[in-house]
Design an enzyme around this catalytic site. Sequence first.
Site, mmCIF file in Angstrom:
data_model
loop_
_atom_site.group_PDB
_atom_site.id
_atom_site.type_symbol
_atom_site.label_atom_id
_atom_site.label_comp_id
_atom_site.label_asym_id
_atom_site.label_seq_id
_atom_site.Cartn_x
_atom_site.Cartn_y
_atom_site.Cartn_z
ATOM 1 N N SER A 265 0.839 -1.196 0.000
ATOM 2 C CA SER A 265 0.000 0.000 0.000
ATOM 3 C C SER A 265 0.876 1.249 0.000
ATOM 4 C CB SER A 265 -0.870 0.019 1.254
ATOM 5 O OG SER A 265 -0.052 0.265 2.380
ATOM 6 N N LYS A 266 0.238 2.362 -0.234
ATOM 7 C CA LYS A 266 0.969 3.616 -0.263
ATOM 8 C C LYS A 266 1.561 3.894 1.119
ATOM 9 C CE LYS A 266 0.623 8.465 -1.203
ATOM 10 N NZ LYS A 266 0.873 8.840 0.176
ATOM 11 N N ARG A 267 0.834 3.487 2.142
ATOM 12 C CA ARG A 267 1.326 3.717 3.502
ATOM 13 C C ARG A 267 2.660 3.032 3.767
ATOM 14 N NH1 ARG A 267 -2.456 2.311 8.164
ATOM 15 N NH2 ARG A 267 -0.420 2.048 9.141
ATOM 16 N N ASP A 270 5.321 4.898 1.933
ATOM 17 C CA ASP A 270 5.689 6.138 2.618
ATOM 18 C C ASP A 270 6.592 5.824 3.808
ATOM 19 O OD1 ASP A 270 4.264 7.622 0.878
ATOM 20 O OD2 ASP A 270 2.511 7.899 2.179
#
Length: 512
Positions: A265-267, A270
Amino acid sequence: MNREVRVRFAPSPTGALHIGGVRTALYNYLFARKMGGKMLLRIEDTDQNRFVEFAEKYIQEALAWVGIKLDESPWQEGPNAPYRQSERKPMYMQYAMQLVNEGKAYYAFDTSEELDEMRKRMEAAKVVSPAYNSITRVQMKNSLTLPEDEVKVKLAAGEPYVIRIKVPRKEEIRFHDLIRGWVMVHSSTLDDKVLMKSDGMPTYHLANIVDDHLMNISHVIRGEEWLPSAPLHILLYKYLGWEDSMPEFAHLPLLLKPDGNGKLSKRDADMHGFPVFPLEWKGENGDMVRGFREDGYLPEAMVNFLAMLGWNPGTNQELFTMDELIKEFSLEKISKSGAKFDINKAKWFNQQYLKQMPDEVLGEKLLQGLKTRNIECSSDKASKIAHLLKERVVFDNELAQEAIFFFEAPQVFSEEAVKTKWSTDTEFVAKNLLEKISKLSSFSAAEVKAIAHEIIEEKGLKLGKVMPGVRMILTGATSGPDLMEIIEVLGKEEVISRLKNGIEKLSASLVN
Ligand code: GLU
């Protein structure tokens, strides 16, 4: 059986295209080219609520960046135009009507409150996943439960309705997936999905099947997240009488978090400091989402990295150009299990491709970086520096930072380095080098190297013992690219000045 291979990439323009979408597009492209077939792109924009203005342009740019060439798309003329589902809106209703007329779909007039009530009733009855299905539809307001006249009146009065597929109550739905093998699902687990919405737009499911049929798609290669929808799609092909020309399915493995624990996921990205989008994307609230391109990844490296995420050639070869991938690609070699997204691998690929780039090209990149630092440099010198540094960087945007020492003489030396690398022997070599270099009429890496060896051998010293200190006063660091090559690029005058300066500064450290 000898059907022309026609594949499609069918993104929904709901935001930035995820890197997993780029992989799906890439696998479609490789397969199409390998089989001598065609690849088309269709924009699936039937969900007006999720439509994002710039998303289509982004998709176009991202695919162009990695070098995927489309045979048919909304951006060129093509035999199956239009390629945006919103522009194909009038085409879908007839198929929904065909299903209604044949009793395979039905009108449903339930309001959202009524649907909510049904869900609550089901939840109260401890039904795990309440749905509009073969059990609940008999209690709802639809053309299966209402008298025919009433349905006619409602339709004539323009009452809002949707058209739902009538999923059989007890039927085994089987299909063969080219990656997962046989998939079997019982129809009781499916719900009566909406095919036409009240705004007259088809849903993804209907539009996708109708278009794949009309566009004569032979293979549907898409992400695993669509596997749960596949049985419904199979049913639709059957209901519409298109079973004979139904495409073959291949559901690609998921991209997993770096530790393999769940979907990427983008999380996570990041958190680990890497992008999950091919290009930078400016969100609605103005935040910038980073992209691989802007982070400095080369498109060739990206293609190679993505190709290996879920596919392998069955050999140890890791580096593949697009043409080589096309030659080697096969759906059989795609793995069933998810692929861990290892950003270090992406960096490794980048480094491999960067190293292969011509010095002149990297020199240009270096010049750009130097310019932003107000450092002047000739193209020729930049190429030479790039040549020396390219093994040491992952991204071309790191070159300028790494090259600073060519333009700025070292001013300070770390205490630790001085302690371990500067000795009377080193000073002896540096002084002699200075003296001999000053007398040189021509100046090259080979000449300086010969001189250095002479000095060192005459005194019976060890190269590895004395040269790191000399390197330190010339470059500021005790290790790095070939020192003699660096010396040549620095030029005689600069080398003399740095040697003088270093000897002067460090001689004090040798007192006592
Ligand atoms: N529009 C779907 C998506 O956004 C396409 C799924 C499919 O390929 O069938 O991914």
